[in-house]
Structure formats: C-alpha cells, structure tokens
Write an enzyme that holds these catalytic residues in place. Structure first.
Site, mmCIF file in Angstrom:
data_model
loop_
_atom_site.group_PDB
_atom_site.id
_atom_site.type_symbol
_atom_site.label_atom_id
_atom_site.label_comp_id
_atom_site.label_asym_id
_atom_site.label_seq_id
_atom_site.Cartn_x
_atom_site.Cartn_y
_atom_site.Cartn_z
ATOM 1 N N VAL A 1 63.750 95.291 3.989
ATOM 2 C CA VAL A 1 64.978 96.169 4.816
ATOM 3 C C VAL A 1 65.923 94.339 4.727
ATOM 4 O O VAL A 1 65.696 93.966 6.412
ATOM 5 C CB VAL A 1 65.199 97.027 5.398
ATOM 6 C CG1 VAL A 1 66.646 97.153 5.741
ATOM 7 C CG2 VAL A 1 64.449 98.559 4.371
ATOM 8 N N CYS A 2 67.092 94.190 4.218
ATOM 9 C CA CYS A 2 67.788 93.947 5.418
ATOM 10 C C CYS A 2 66.940 92.031 5.390
ATOM 11 O O CYS A 2 66.458 91.571 4.000
ATOM 12 C CB CYS A 2 68.286 93.440 6.248
ATOM 13 S SG CYS A 2 69.985 92.908 6.888
ATOM 14 N N THR A 3 67.169 90.769 5.745
ATOM 15 C CA THR A 3 66.607 89.161 5.844
ATOM 16 C C THR A 3 65.306 89.714 6.372
ATOM 17 O O THR A 3 64.896 88.721 6.443
ATOM 18 C CB THR A 3 67.320 89.404 7.094
ATOM 19 O OG1 THR A 3 67.584 89.287 8.567
ATOM 20 C CG2 THR A 3 69.402 88.626 6.606
#
Length: 225
Positions: free
Chosen positions: A98-100
């Site tokens: 998830v995300c970076t």
C-alpha cells in the site's frame, strides 16, 4: 497461508494495521509482522508496535506485504531489508503493498515489468525502476497487487481477499466491516480536486518529495549496476 508484513520504524500505521484487520477475518491466513529485531518499532505518529518475528526467523511468505510512509525513504538502500524482501518473494504467491511500500519493492527489483500504483505524489518514480505507473486506487498485475494512498488499504485488502477466496467471501467481509464510504468532501484524487488544494498539498511536501526523488534516482541507478 503465511502473510509476511514488513513492520518498520516511521511507517504509516494504518497502512499496516488496516490490511491486518481484513486478513484476520480469514482463518486460513497466518499473519507475521517482521522486522530485523523483536524490539518495538515506533510508527510515524509515535505508536509502538511489536514485531512478531525477525528476518532470520520469519517463515517463507505466501503473501508478502509492505506498507508505505515517509519512513520508507530510509530503507530504499538498506541491503538487509531489500535482501529480506527478495528472499521472501522467491516462493510467494502474491507480492503486495500500500502507498509507497511499492517503491520499496521496486528498489528491490521486484516491480520491474509490472504495473503499480502508490501515493499520487510519488507515483511517477516507479518509472525509474522499469515499472508502469498507474493512477488507480488498486492495481493488480499478475501476482503484484498494489494500493494507492493511505485510505486505499480497504480497497486493496478486499481486492486481494477476492482473488484469494472469491468475491462472495470478500463481499461478506466488506459488509461486516460496514465499509460504505461517503467522504465529507469531494476530491479524493488529484483529478477530482480543486487545483488550488492540489497545489497547496504539493507545495507543503515539496522539500520531502525532492528528497524522496533523489533517493529513488540513486537507488534506481544502483539497481542497474
């Protein structure tokens, strides 16, 4: 099935504990919070979380998961972390984030040739690592499943659950959690937001984003050597 979830200092807590909440609703999944030591890690907001296993004792992952955060930049060139992720990917059925967190996977060479998403401010950095940036909330490309910004964890986890256990079971979990999003304000993505708000968010994070950009470029160059 073993779900190995990287738990590291300065991570964004919700990106780890959110998917964890969904995964616990499937009894066949055995969850492991992995870090280099068993000492508590402190997330970006100061909350202490205790890893359940260490790199050297961690079982082989059926599902590997990496959350993101501003703290992610500290591990973009951390050989121990990257080697752990590479070793865990060898037999994994799914490699996820998830995300970076997807940029950490990318630095490890695990997203090359795949489509991926992450937080919109850093999405274009995937191109440095031979990945295809896609501005979607969840991107599934073969056995790579990535979520966008922080709140995408629900969509990410339910999408993965549907792949693992079928849409009906994933729908039941969605309903049991009462997931029926109705944000108080429109404009959850840059394309649907007031341009002045998008510009203000970019300006507020410009120094950090430049730092992340420099680290990503350096890591991409090192990966090619």
């Amino acid at each position: 099935m073993h779900v190995v979830m990287l738990a590291y200092p300065r991570m964004t807590r919700l990106e780890l504990t959110g998917p964890y909440e969904v995964f616990t609703r499937f009894e066949v999944l055995s969850l492991h919070l992995a870090w280099r030591s068993a000492d508590p890690v402190v997330d970006g907001s100061g909350l202490r979380l205790v890893p359940t296993t260490t790199f050297c004792k961690c079982p082989h992952a059926d599902i590997l998961f990496v959350p993101g955060s501003p703290g992610q930049i500290h591990f973009m060139q951390d050989r121990e972390v990257l080697d752990f992720l590479r070793s865990q990917t060898a037999n994994a059925a799914y490699v996820t984030s998830v995300c970076t967190g997807s940029l950490v996977l990318a630095v490890a060479g695990l997203m090359t040739g795949y489509s991926a998403t992450c937080h919109w401010l850093s999405l274009d950095q995937h191109a440095y690592f031979g990945a295809q940036p896609v501005a979607e909330r969840v991107v599934a490309d073969r056995n790579r499943v990535t979520g966008a910004g922080v709140t995408s964890w629900i969509d990410f986890a339910l999408t993965l659950a549907a792949s693992l256990f079928g849409e009906e079971r994933a729908r039941r979990v969605q309903r049991s959690m009462g997931y029926d999003p109705a944000p108080p304000f429109p404009g959850g993505s840059p394309g649907r937001s007031d341009p002045t708000i998008v510009a203000a968010v970019r300006e507020a994070s410009i120094g950090f984003q430049r730092q992340r950009e420099r680290i990503a470029r350096a890591a991409a160059a090192a990966l090619k050597q």
